[in-house]
Design an enzyme around this catalytic site. Structure first.
Site, PDB file in Angstrom:
ATOM      1  N   ASP A  46     -40.794  18.922 -43.021  1.00  0.00           N
ATOM      2  CA  ASP A  46     -40.576  17.566 -43.545  1.00  0.00           C
ATOM      3  C   ASP A  46     -39.267  17.593 -44.336  1.00  0.00           C
ATOM      4  O   ASP A  46     -38.719  18.660 -44.606  1.00  0.00           O
ATOM      5  CB  ASP A  46     -41.753  17.178 -44.465  1.00  0.00           C
ATOM      6  CG  ASP A  46     -41.556  15.805 -45.100  1.00  0.00           C
ATOM      7  OD1 ASP A  46     -41.262  14.843 -44.367  1.00  0.00           O
ATOM      8  OD2 ASP A  46     -41.695  15.680 -46.331  1.00  0.00           O
ATOM      9  N   SER A  47     -38.834  16.405 -44.763  1.00  0.00           N
ATOM     10  CA  SER A  47     -37.634  16.352 -45.598  1.00  0.00           C
ATOM     11  C   SER A  47     -37.898  16.960 -46.981  1.00  0.00           C
ATOM     12  O   SER A  47     -36.956  17.300 -47.690  1.00  0.00           O
ATOM     13  CB  SER A  47     -37.203  14.894 -45.780  1.00  0.00           C
ATOM     14  OG  SER A  47     -38.196  14.186 -46.497  1.00  0.00           O
ATOM     15  N   TYR A  96     -34.709  11.543 -45.780  1.00  0.00           N
ATOM     16  CA  TYR A  96     -34.298  11.295 -44.404  1.00  0.00           C
ATOM     17  C   TYR A  96     -34.301   9.787 -44.110  1.00  0.00           C
ATOM     18  O   TYR A  96     -33.604   9.314 -43.230  1.00  0.00           O
ATOM     19  CB  TYR A  96     -35.269  11.966 -43.422  1.00  0.00           C
ATOM     20  CG  TYR A  96     -35.121  13.459 -43.248  1.00  0.00           C
ATOM     21  CD1 TYR A  96     -34.181  14.205 -43.958  1.00  0.00           C
ATOM     22  CD2 TYR A  96     -35.939  14.134 -42.328  1.00  0.00           C
ATOM     23  CE1 TYR A  96     -34.071  15.588 -43.768  1.00  0.00           C
ATOM     24  CE2 TYR A  96     -35.827  15.500 -42.126  1.00  0.00           C
ATOM     25  CZ  TYR A  96     -34.898  16.226 -42.851  1.00  0.00           C
ATOM     26  OH  TYR A  96     -34.799  17.584 -42.642  1.00  0.00           O
ATOM     27  N   GLY A  97     -35.146   9.072 -44.858  1.00  0.00           N
ATOM     28  CA  GLY A  97     -35.421   7.654 -44.559  1.00  0.00           C
ATOM     29  C   GLY A  97     -34.212   6.756 -44.398  1.00  0.00           C
ATOM     30  O   GLY A  97     -34.191   5.906 -43.519  1.00  0.00           O
ATOM     31  N   CYS A 146     -43.364  14.594 -40.564  1.00  0.00           N
ATOM     32  CA  CYS A 146     -42.470  13.584 -41.121  1.00  0.00           C
ATOM     33  C   CYS A 146     -42.362  12.473 -40.083  1.00  0.00           C
ATOM     34  O   CYS A 146     -42.071  12.743 -38.911  1.00  0.00           O
ATOM     35  CB  CYS A 146     -41.105  14.219 -41.369  1.00  0.00           C
ATOM     36  SG  CYS A 146     -39.798  13.054 -41.780  1.00  0.00           S
ATOM     37  N   ASN A 147     -42.631  11.247 -40.522  1.00  0.00           N
ATOM     38  CA  ASN A 147     -42.576  10.128 -39.574  1.00  0.00           C
ATOM     39  C   ASN A 147     -41.161   9.839 -39.110  1.00  0.00           C
ATOM     40  O   ASN A 147     -40.923   9.537 -37.947  1.00  0.00           O
ATOM     41  CB  ASN A 147     -43.152   8.866 -40.222  1.00  0.00           C
ATOM     42  CG  ASN A 147     -44.636   8.986 -40.454  1.00  0.00           C
ATOM     43  OD1 ASN A 147     -45.426   8.433 -39.724  1.00  0.00           O
ATOM     44  ND2 ASN A 147     -45.030   9.721 -41.478  1.00  0.00           N
ATOM     45  N   GLU A 174     -40.816  12.536 -54.798  1.00  0.00           N
ATOM     46  CA  GLU A 174     -39.977  13.740 -54.976  1.00  0.00           C
ATOM     47  C   GLU A 174     -39.711  14.006 -56.455  1.00  0.00           C
ATOM     48  O   GLU A 174     -39.411  15.128 -56.835  1.00  0.00           O
ATOM     49  CB  GLU A 174     -38.660  13.591 -54.201  1.00  0.00           C
ATOM     50  CG  GLU A 174     -38.838  13.567 -52.683  1.00  0.00           C
ATOM     51  CD  GLU A 174     -39.033  14.949 -52.051  1.00  0.00           C
ATOM     52  OE1 GLU A 174     -38.480  15.922 -52.559  1.00  0.00           O
ATOM     53  OE2 GLU A 174     -39.763  15.030 -51.039  1.00  0.00           O
ATOM     54  N   CYS A 190     -45.466   7.254 -43.605  1.00  0.00           N
ATOM     55  CA  CYS A 190     -44.527   8.230 -44.172  1.00  0.00           C
ATOM     56  C   CYS A 190     -45.413   9.253 -44.867  1.00  0.00           C
ATOM     57  O   CYS A 190     -46.319   8.884 -45.622  1.00  0.00           O
ATOM     58  CB  CYS A 190     -43.595   7.564 -45.181  1.00  0.00           C
ATOM     59  SG  CYS A 190     -42.620   8.755 -46.140  1.00  0.00           S
ATOM     60  N   THR A 191     -45.171  10.525 -44.589  1.00  0.00           N
ATOM     61  CA  THR A 191     -46.102  11.536 -45.101  1.00  0.00           C
ATOM     62  C   THR A 191     -46.022  11.698 -46.619  1.00  0.00           C
ATOM     63  O   THR A 191     -46.881  12.335 -47.220  1.00  0.00           O
ATOM     64  CB  THR A 191     -45.855  12.895 -44.404  1.00  0.00           C
ATOM     65  OG1 THR A 191     -44.459  13.217 -44.482  1.00  0.00           O
ATOM     66  CG2 THR A 191     -46.285  12.847 -42.955  1.00  0.00           C
ATOM     67  N   HIS A 192     -45.006  11.111 -47.235  1.00  0.00           N
ATOM     68  CA  HIS A 192     -44.959  11.125 -48.705  1.00  0.00           C
ATOM     69  C   HIS A 192     -45.959  10.126 -49.312  1.00  0.00           C
ATOM     70  O   HIS A 192     -46.385  10.292 -50.451  1.00  0.00           O
ATOM     71  CB  HIS A 192     -43.572  10.721 -49.213  1.00  0.00           C
ATOM     72  CG  HIS A 192     -42.540  11.809 -49.163  1.00  0.00           C
ATOM     73  ND1 HIS A 192     -42.020  12.285 -47.985  1.00  0.00           N
ATOM     74  CD2 HIS A 192     -41.926  12.504 -50.165  1.00  0.00           C
ATOM     75  CE1 HIS A 192     -41.106  13.221 -48.261  1.00  0.00           C
ATOM     76  NE2 HIS A 192     -41.036  13.372 -49.579  1.00  0.00           N
TER      77      HIS A 192
END
Ligand code: DGL
Length: 282
Positions: free
Chosen positions: A25-26, A57-58, A89-90, A168, A200-202
């Protein structure tokens, strides 16, 4: 003829069942998927890569994210000989799933399709919302995936720039996050969705805040569990050689950014399994 068939069908078969599954993922978002994989496939070795030096990354272009995803995958194959790759990560799944599946000889699993399956199962009204990064929503990947899976679904998509940065920073429950959520979630509230896919995996780390804004009647759907189930299915049907040994499990955590921050916040988000974070510089 038989030889050709055997060669082709083996191309996606990993040679070593004792190899690790690579997950990337990012940054911290893919830890939601890694957590579900540890719970569901506790015997599998894992290599997690968080590209925190280049997050988020978004807001980046699909081409740039695809380049990152290819670079990470090549490194995971070269340095860790992974037997499968999970794009946790989407944004990277939207940008690179097809390209990676065509590029490498191990199974590559993304998060978009598993999330769509879960959301369709969760909705009763047929009105589903998807939230994600600007690039994920702009890519049309979810719009296409829902149309293919169930054209009757009334889909409302909303980009949520800023959410990833809160995670983050480890700020998953702040007033500022709530204020931002109230503004960004307005389109899916107006659409009266009864299931909201966290694309979004976040975002599962912001679930409390998102749920406060959406209300209790809306089911929040995370692709993390469903993705782990997809990995397990791949192991069960032989696309991915499941680990048979009961010996010690190896889990490696690698970050391209600040290792101490990754370890501190990562442990908070995933749990004690996250330890001894290694650095990787591009
Ligand atoms: N966790 C990521 C996703 O699922 C990436 C977010 C970002 O870096 O902007 O899209």
């Amino acid at each position: 003829m038989l030889l050709v068939w055997v060669t082709l069908s083996c191309a996606k078969w990993p040679s070593v069942s004792d190899g690790a599954i690579g997950v990337f993922d990012s940054g911290f978002g893919g830890l939601t998927v890694a957590r579900a994989m540890i719970d569901l496939l506790p015997q599998e070795h894992l290599v997690y890569f968080g590209d925190t030096a280049r997050y988020p990354y978004g807001p980046r272009s699909l081409d740039e994210v695809r380049g990152f995803a290819e670079q990470i995958t090549d490194w995971m194959l070269r340095a860790h000989d992974v037997k499968a790759v999970v794009i946790a990560c989407n944004t990277a799944s939207a940008a690179a799933l097809d390209a990676l599946q065509a590029r490498v000889d191990v199974p590559v699993i993304g998060v978009i399709e598993p999330g769509v399956v879960s959301a369709i199962e969760a909705t009763e009204s047929g009105r589903v919302g998807v939230i994600g990064t600007v690039t994920t929503i702009g890519s049309g990947a979810y719009q296409q995936a829902f149309a293919a899976a169930d054209p009757a679904i009334e889909l409302t998509c909303a980009a949520c720039p800023g959410f990833v940065e809160f995670v983050e920073r480890g700020e998953t429950d702040s007033d500022q996050a709530l204020i931002l959520a109230e503004r960004l979630l307005a389109p899916v509230i107006d659409a009266k969705v009864d299931a909201l896919l966290l694309g979004c995996t976040h975002y599962p780390f912001l679930a409390r805040t998102i749920s406060r804004v959406m209300g209790r009647s809306v089911t929040l759907v995370s692709s993390a569990d469903e993705t782990a189930f997809a990995v397990r299915r791949a192991a069960l049907d032989g696309r991915l050689a499941a680990r048979t040994s009961t010996g010690a499990v190896r889990r490696r955590w690698v970050s391209s950014g600040d290792v101490a921050t990754f370890e501190r916040l990562g442990r908070q988000l995933l749990g004690d399994e996250l330890a001894n974070v290694e650095a990787h510089r591009w």
